[in-house]
Motif scaffolding. Structure first.
Motif, PDB file in Angstrom:
ATOM      1  N   VAL A 127       7.558  30.446   7.411  1.00  0.00           N
ATOM      2  CA  VAL A 127       8.508  31.470   6.982  1.00  0.00           C
ATOM      3  C   VAL A 127       9.004  31.094   5.591  1.00  0.00           C
ATOM      4  N   PRO A 128       8.800  31.937   4.583  1.00  0.00           N
ATOM      5  CA  PRO A 128       9.136  31.564   3.203  1.00  0.00           C
ATOM      6  C   PRO A 128      10.600  31.172   3.038  1.00  0.00           C
ATOM      7  N   GLY A 129      10.799  30.009   2.433  1.00  0.00           N
ATOM      8  CA  GLY A 129      12.149  29.566   2.124  1.00  0.00           C
ATOM      9  C   GLY A 129      12.989  29.172   3.305  1.00  0.00           C
ATOM     10  N   ARG A 130      12.393  29.101   4.505  1.00  0.00           N
ATOM     11  CA  ARG A 130      13.192  28.822   5.696  1.00  0.00           C
ATOM     12  C   ARG A 130      12.593  27.726   6.556  1.00  0.00           C
ATOM     13  N   GLY A 131      11.485  27.126   6.121  1.00  0.00           N
ATOM     14  CA  GLY A 131      10.685  26.239   6.958  1.00  0.00           C
ATOM     15  C   GLY A 131      11.423  25.442   8.009  1.00  0.00           C
ATOM     16  N   ASN A 132      12.212  24.429   7.602  1.00  0.00           N
ATOM     17  CA  ASN A 132      12.883  23.569   8.570  1.00  0.00           C
ATOM     18  C   ASN A 132      13.853  24.351   9.445  1.00  0.00           C
ATOM     19  N   PRO A 166       8.856  12.086   3.674  1.00  0.00           N
ATOM     20  CA  PRO A 166       9.748  13.207   3.333  1.00  0.00           C
ATOM     21  C   PRO A 166       8.996  14.527   3.351  1.00  0.00           C
ATOM     22  N   GLU A 167       9.669  15.571   3.876  1.00  0.00           N
ATOM     23  CA  GLU A 167       9.061  16.892   3.911  1.00  0.00           C
ATOM     24  C   GLU A 167       9.181  17.560   2.541  1.00  0.00           C
ATOM     25  N   ALA A 168       8.322  18.555   2.317  1.00  0.00           N
ATOM     26  CA  ALA A 168       8.421  19.341   1.098  1.00  0.00           C
ATOM     27  C   ALA A 168       9.762  20.074   1.080  1.00  0.00           C
ATOM     28  N   PRO A 169      10.367  20.245  -0.104  1.00  0.00           N
ATOM     29  CA  PRO A 169      11.752  20.745  -0.174  1.00  0.00           C
ATOM     30  C   PRO A 169      11.879  22.256  -0.207  1.00  0.00           C
ATOM     31  N   GLU A 170      11.093  22.985   0.586  1.00  0.00           N
ATOM     32  CA  GLU A 170      11.173  24.451   0.518  1.00  0.00           C
ATOM     33  C   GLU A 170      12.537  24.996   0.925  1.00  0.00           C
ATOM     34  N   VAL A 171      13.248  24.305   1.801  1.00  0.00           N
ATOM     35  CA  VAL A 171      14.464  24.897   2.350  1.00  0.00           C
ATOM     36  C   VAL A 171      15.714  24.172   1.883  1.00  0.00           C
ATOM     37  N   MET A 221       0.848  -1.203   0.000  1.00  0.00           N
ATOM     38  CA  MET A 221       0.000   0.000   0.000  1.00  0.00           C
ATOM     39  C   MET A 221       0.883   1.252   0.000  1.00  0.00           C
ATOM     40  N   GLU A 222       0.587   2.175  -0.913  1.00  0.00           N
ATOM     41  CA  GLU A 222       1.400   3.377  -1.041  1.00  0.00           C
ATOM     42  C   GLU A 222       1.194   4.301   0.155  1.00  0.00           C
ATOM     43  N   ARG A 223       2.298   4.843   0.659  1.00  0.00           N
ATOM     44  CA  ARG A 223       2.222   5.713   1.832  1.00  0.00           C
ATOM     45  C   ARG A 223       1.668   7.070   1.454  1.00  0.00           C
ATOM     46  N   ASP A 224       0.788   7.614   2.267  1.00  0.00           N
ATOM     47  CA  ASP A 224       0.203   8.936   2.059  1.00  0.00           C
ATOM     48  C   ASP A 224       1.302   9.983   2.175  1.00  0.00           C
ATOM     49  N   VAL A 225       1.515  10.748   1.089  1.00  0.00           N
ATOM     50  CA  VAL A 225       2.608  11.732   1.093  1.00  0.00           C
ATOM     51  C   VAL A 225       2.331  12.871   2.066  1.00  0.00           C
ATOM     52  N   ARG A 226       1.085  13.007   2.533  1.00  0.00           N
ATOM     53  CA  ARG A 226       0.789  14.062   3.505  1.00  0.00           C
ATOM     54  C   ARG A 226       1.295  13.690   4.894  1.00  0.00           C
ATOM     55  N   GLY A 227       1.608  12.430   5.111  1.00  0.00           N
ATOM     56  CA  GLY A 227       2.088  11.981   6.408  1.00  0.00           C
ATOM     57  C   GLY A 227       0.962  11.491   7.284  1.00  0.00           C
ATOM     58  N   SER A 228       1.321  10.767   8.318  1.00  0.00           N
ATOM     59  CA  SER A 228       0.351  10.173   9.229  1.00  0.00           C
ATOM     60  C   SER A 228       0.220  11.005  10.495  1.00  0.00           C
ATOM     61  N   ASN A 262       8.867  18.174  15.350  1.00  0.00           N
ATOM     62  CA  ASN A 262       8.072  19.357  15.054  1.00  0.00           C
ATOM     63  C   ASN A 262       8.105  19.684  13.568  1.00  0.00           C
ATOM     64  N   ILE A 263       9.228  19.442  12.912  1.00  0.00           N
ATOM     65  CA  ILE A 263       9.313  19.663  11.465  1.00  0.00           C
ATOM     66  C   ILE A 263       8.353  18.732  10.730  1.00  0.00           C
ATOM     67  N   GLN A 264       8.355  17.429  11.109  1.00  0.00           N
ATOM     68  CA  GLN A 264       7.414  16.502  10.490  1.00  0.00           C
ATOM     69  C   GLN A 264       5.976  16.909  10.804  1.00  0.00           C
ATOM     70  N   GLY A 265       5.731  17.321  12.053  1.00  0.00           N
ATOM     71  CA  GLY A 265       4.394  17.749  12.432  1.00  0.00           C
ATOM     72  C   GLY A 265       3.922  18.945  11.625  1.00  0.00           C
ATOM     73  N   THR A 266       4.814  19.898  11.366  1.00  0.00           N
ATOM     74  CA  THR A 266       4.456  21.065  10.565  1.00  0.00           C
ATOM     75  C   THR A 266       4.145  20.657   9.129  1.00  0.00           C
ATOM     76  N   HIS A 267       4.929  19.722   8.594  1.00  0.00           N
ATOM     77  CA  HIS A 267       4.667  19.216   7.245  1.00  0.00           C
ATOM     78  C   HIS A 267       3.269  18.586   7.166  1.00  0.00           C
ATOM     79  N   VAL A 268       2.942  17.745   8.126  1.00  0.00           N
ATOM     80  CA  VAL A 268       1.633  17.095   8.139  1.00  0.00           C
ATOM     81  C   VAL A 268       0.531  18.136   8.276  1.00  0.00           C
ATOM     82  N   GLU A 269       0.731  19.106   9.148  1.00  0.00           N
ATOM     83  CA  GLU A 269      -0.257  20.153   9.365  1.00  0.00           C
ATOM     84  C   GLU A 269      -0.519  20.940   8.094  1.00  0.00           C
TER      85      GLU A 269
END
Length: 403
Positions: A331-336, A183-188, A1-8, A117-124
């Protein structure tokens, strides 16, 4: 089963809860550790401060580590090493060895904290809902459960062998949750050449901004104020009631329990409140409530009103720290790296807050020393506009599934 890219959501909740649990079960046995080593209060304070020092030394590097390896790998490693460190507390033969163990443990706990917290922000952000208060409520609930486990162990006469056993339980839960991170989105990520047509398609991430931004500093100060208000209650509330207001020790413990209870409830209610009223409004309201609670507890001679103040204090501070982490993630371009910076600034409150209030208490009394916290909450009110949501078009009504 493919993992949800939004995170759990469930995976993040479990990792937050395991972090709170392993800390709570260890700190609940501090008196037993003190007796085992024959340490005095000054030595005990030094070794406990070592944990905060270790966290502050390591936390600034977390953003880069997550950019390179992802929060999944970082949390997996730090869960294992952090839980190992808490378990080794039981085996420390002397105060200097315990200090070394807690510095190293603090380094792993600090990185674990920021990375989850970084993963939590990504999921949020992926689910377009205010979920960070729920995650921090899981941490608080885990800490309460861990402290209760330690209290039961002490009641039953179980020795410090409890520490490695329960740390292993937390490690199993934490590894289970972290293994389901995505994996988190690659903004930073470091900027790379943008392929032709990528900008037009919206596929290219925003280039990373190097260096601390003013927005991060302001959010960090808000987070520091919230951390100071939270930490001062845990450190001084019971002592204030017993030493200044002459309350029985059991009443002091009851009021502190009330504080932690309403803080957990406030975090559970914080997500829907932020979605409805906005992050800045909820944080401002919490700061006013917490400041009023501190004044009520310090200025009243009524123990009943003091208990009410403890309840208000927990409810007021509940959403400040998690909301600040959410704001940092936008924060734009600085997330993590913004989350790393804000967390590091905030942890300064846990490291320096208690000693500062302690010194002031010796000079002007503990009740007046807590006015320092009220002052920081006033600063929070001034800076609160920076907490407004930056993400356009957040629906705020989509259901948050656990998958």
């Amino acid at each position: 089963m493919e993992r949800d890219v939004r995170g759990s959501v469930l995976a993040v909740l479990v990792v937050f809860a395991s972090s709170g649990y392993v800390m709570g079960q260890a700190l609940s046995r501090v008196p037993a550790v003190r007796d085992h080593l024959g340490a005095d209060k000054a030595q005990l304070g030094l070794v406990l401060m070592g944990m905060g020092l270790g966290s502050l030394l390591a936390m600034p590097f977390t953003g880069r580590a997550v950019d390179r390896f992802g929060s999944r790998r970082v949390v997996l490693v730090t869960v294992l090493l952090g839980c190992l460190g808490w378990g080794l507390v039981a085996l420390a033969p002397s105060v200097p060895v315990l200090l070394g163990i807690l510095v190293l443990t603090g380094m792993n706990i600090g990185v674990w904290d920021v990375a989850m917290n970084i993963q939590g922000t990504h999921v949020e952000q992926s689910r377009h809902r205010s979920l960070m208060p729920y995650f921090h409520a899981a941490f608080s609930g885990g800490a309460v459960l861990g402290a209760g486990s330690g209290a039961l162990a002490a009641w039953w006469g179980i020795g410090l062998g409890q520490l490695p056993v329960l740390a292993a339980v937390a490690a199993v839960a934490g590894v289970w949750g972290a293994s389901r991170f995505v994996p988190e989105a690659p903004e930073v990520l470091d900027p790379e050449p943008v392929p032709d047509g990528a900008a037009a398609s919206g596929a290219a991430p925003e280039p990373a901004r190097r260096g601390l931004t003013a927005t991060e500093v302001l959010i960090g100060l808000i987070c520091l104020a919230g951390a100071l208000a939270e930490g001062s209650a845990n450190d001084w509330l019971a002592l204030l009631l017993v030493d200044v207001h002459g309350a029985p020790a059991a009443f002091g413990a009851l009021t502190l329990t009330a504080f932690n209870l309403t803080m957990t409830i406030g975090r559970l209610a914080g997500g829907p409140a932020i979605d409805r009223f906005g992050r800045a409004t909820v944080v401002r309201t919490g700061a006013v409530l917490a400041a009023a609670a501190i004044l009520l507890v310090t200025l009243t001679s009524s123990l009943t009103l003091a208990l009410v103040g403890g309840l208000m204090w927990g409810l007021g501070v509940a959403t400040i720290f998690p909301a600040a982490i959410s704001a940092a993630g936008e924060v734009p371009g600085r997330g993590n790296r913004a989350i790393t910076s804000v967390s590091t600034i905030a942890y300064g409150a846990f490291l320096f807050g208690a000693p500062t209030i302690g010194v002031l208490a010796e000079a002007i009394g503990l009740d007046r020393a807590l006015f320092l916290v009220v002052g920081f909450l006033g600063l929070l009110l001034v800076l609160s506009p920076v907490m407004r949501e930056k993400t356009a078009g957040r629906p705020g009504r989509a259901p948050a599934t656990l998958g």
